[in-house]
Design a protein around this motif. Structure first.
Motif, short mmCIF file in Angstrom:
data_model
loop_
_atom_site.label_atom_id
_atom_site.label_comp_id
_atom_site.label_asym_id
_atom_site.label_seq_id
_atom_site.Cartn_x
_atom_site.Cartn_y
_atom_site.Cartn_z
N PHE A 1 0.87 -1.18 -0.01
CA PHE A 1 0.03 0.13 0.10
C PHE A 1 0.60 1.13 0.05
CE2 PHE A 1 -2.79 -3.06 1.91
CZ PHE A 1 -3.99 -3.03 1.11
N TRP A 2 1.96 1.20 0.89
CA TRP A 2 2.69 2.29 1.16
C TRP A 2 4.05 2.52 0.35
CZ3 TRP A 2 -0.70 6.09 3.04
CH2 TRP A 2 -1.71 5.49 3.74
N GLY B 1 3.73 1.47 -4.18
CA GLY B 1 2.70 0.71 -3.69
C GLY B 1 1.36 1.28 -4.38
N LEU B 2 0.06 0.76 -3.83
CA LEU B 2 -1.29 1.01 -4.76
C LEU B 2 -1.49 2.42 -4.36
CD1 LEU B 2 -3.26 -2.35 -3.79
CD2 LEU B 2 -2.19 -1.64 -6.11
N LEU B 3 -1.47 2.81 -3.21
CA LEU B 3 -1.70 4.32 -2.98
C LEU B 3 -0.55 5.45 -3.42
CD1 LEU B 3 -2.51 3.99 0.79
CD2 LEU B 3 -4.14 3.92 -1.14
N THR C 1 -1.88 5.06 -7.64
CA THR C 1 -3.23 5.99 -8.06
C THR C 1 -3.32 7.14 -7.59
OG1 THR C 1 -4.00 4.86 -5.69
CG2 THR C 1 -4.28 3.56 -7.60
N ASP C 2 -2.02 7.78 -6.97
CA ASP C 2 -1.78 8.98 -6.52
C ASP C 2 -2.89 9.45 -5.51
OD1 ASP C 2 -0.42 11.37 -6.96
OD2 ASP C 2 -2.07 12.45 -8.14
N ILE C 3 -3.25 8.62 -4.77
CA ILE C 3 -4.02 8.59 -3.61
C ILE C 3 -3.38 9.44 -2.48
CG2 ILE C 3 -5.70 7.67 -1.83
CD1 ILE C 3 -6.64 5.75 -3.89
N ALA C 4 -1.97 8.96 -2.24
CA ALA C 4 -1.12 9.09 -1.39
C ALA C 4 0.30 9.58 -1.89
CB ALA C 4 -1.16 8.23 -0.19
N PRO C 5 0.38 10.59 -2.59
CA PRO C 5 1.73 10.98 -2.97
C PRO C 5 2.73 11.08 -2.14
CG PRO C 5 0.12 12.40 -3.88
CD PRO C 5 -0.36 11.64 -2.67
N THR D 1 -1.51 -2.85 7.93
CA THR D 1 -1.84 -1.93 7.00
C THR D 1 -1.30 -0.55 7.28
OG1 THR D 1 -4.23 -1.72 7.57
CG2 THR D 1 -3.23 -3.44 5.96
N ALA D 2 -0.81 -0.30 8.45
CA ALA D 2 -0.52 1.05 9.01
C ALA D 2 0.61 1.61 8.04
CB ALA D 2 -0.50 1.16 10.27
N PRO D 3 0.41 3.11 7.84
CA PRO D 3 1.57 3.75 7.03
C PRO D 3 2.73 3.24 7.89
CG PRO D 3 0.03 5.23 7.13
CD PRO D 3 -0.54 4.02 8.12
N PRO D 4 4.08 3.14 7.20
CA PRO D 4 5.49 2.87 7.93
C PRO D 4 5.94 4.10 8.48
CG PRO D 4 5.72 3.34 5.61
CD PRO D 4 4.15 3.13 5.58
N LYS D 5 6.78 3.77 9.48
CA LYS D 5 7.36 5.03 10.15
C LYS D 5 8.32 5.53 9.44
CE LYS D 5 9.74 1.46 12.77
NZ LYS D 5 10.08 1.05 14.01
#
Length: 222
Positions: free
Chosen positions: A63-64, A68-70, A73-77, A153-157
């Motif tokens: 995800f991150w 990753g998927l986010l 897809t430019d959901i989380a640049p 699934t939390a964003p990495p530190k």
């Protein structure tokens, strides 16, 4: 058996009493990450500082990660501002992870109490307890899965994990143990109807899972 059930119940109560102190103790690594991110946002001379840790678990990378998927897809640049927001999301998810952990622990205790009574029940009493036990099992499976997903699934530190022993690493090792125990408990539960001789193994797997799960909470809290 009653002494064991009472002990498990007392342990749950004691752990629940610490639930209000979650953020200060367990999120200090993220506090350091926030400080580093603040430096990145305020000091243009450190823009070469990587925005992601060198090591991430598979679910985080999916995800991150850089691809990753986010990200794709430019959901989380992947930007300093975006990572600052992600660290806040991470903190919220980890607090929720621990709150759900206590809920799951309470469910384990309740399931253990009903399960202990179920082993000696007969007739209508057995069917009633079996329905309650099955409902508790479904609830525990849901809260357990939710607890795991909030962490996985939390964003990495910002920083990679330090080498050597830490309570976080012990928490992760115990997580592997109770995940294995959870799988074994559910598999054995599904086999009990056709093979009642598996009851002692099912009970042993359930107690092992509870023990590893409780210790994982103790490791992170104390």
């Amino acid at each position: 058996m009653r002494k064991l059930v009472l002990t498990l119940s007392l342990l749950s109560v004691l752990l629940m009493g610490h639930a209000q102190t979650i953020p200060a103790d367990t999120l200090s690594p993220d506090m350091a990450s926030d400080s580093l991110m603040a430096d990145l946002l305020s000091d243009s001379s450190v823009t070469d500082q990587p925005l992601l840790p060198s090591k991430m678990i598979f679910t985080q990378r999916v995800f991150w990660g850089p691809k990753g998927l986010l990200r794709v897809t430019d959901i989380a640049p992947l930007t300093p501002e975006g990572r600052a927001h992600e660290l806040k999301i991470r903190r919220t998810m980890l607090v929720s992870h621990q709150v759900m952990g206590f809920v799951t622990l309470a469910g384990f205790v309740a399931q253990g109490i009903v399960g202990a009574q179920l082993y000696h029940a007969t007739g209508d009493r057995y069917r009633q307890l079996l329905d309650v036990h099955s409902a508790l099992a479904a609830g525990v499976n849901i809260t357990y899965a939710t607890t795991a997903l909030l962490s996985l699934t939390a964003p990495p530190k910002m920083l990679s994990e330090r080498r050597g022993y830490s309570s976080i690493k012990l928490h992760k090792y115990l997580a592997v143990a109770h995940i294995a125990g959870m799988i074994a408990t559910n598999v054995l539960a599904g086999m009990l109807e056709s093979n009642a001789e598996l009851k002692p193994y099912h009970r042993a797997a359930a107690y092992f899972t509870f023990g590893a799960f409780a210790l994982s909470i103790i490791a992170i809290k104390f």
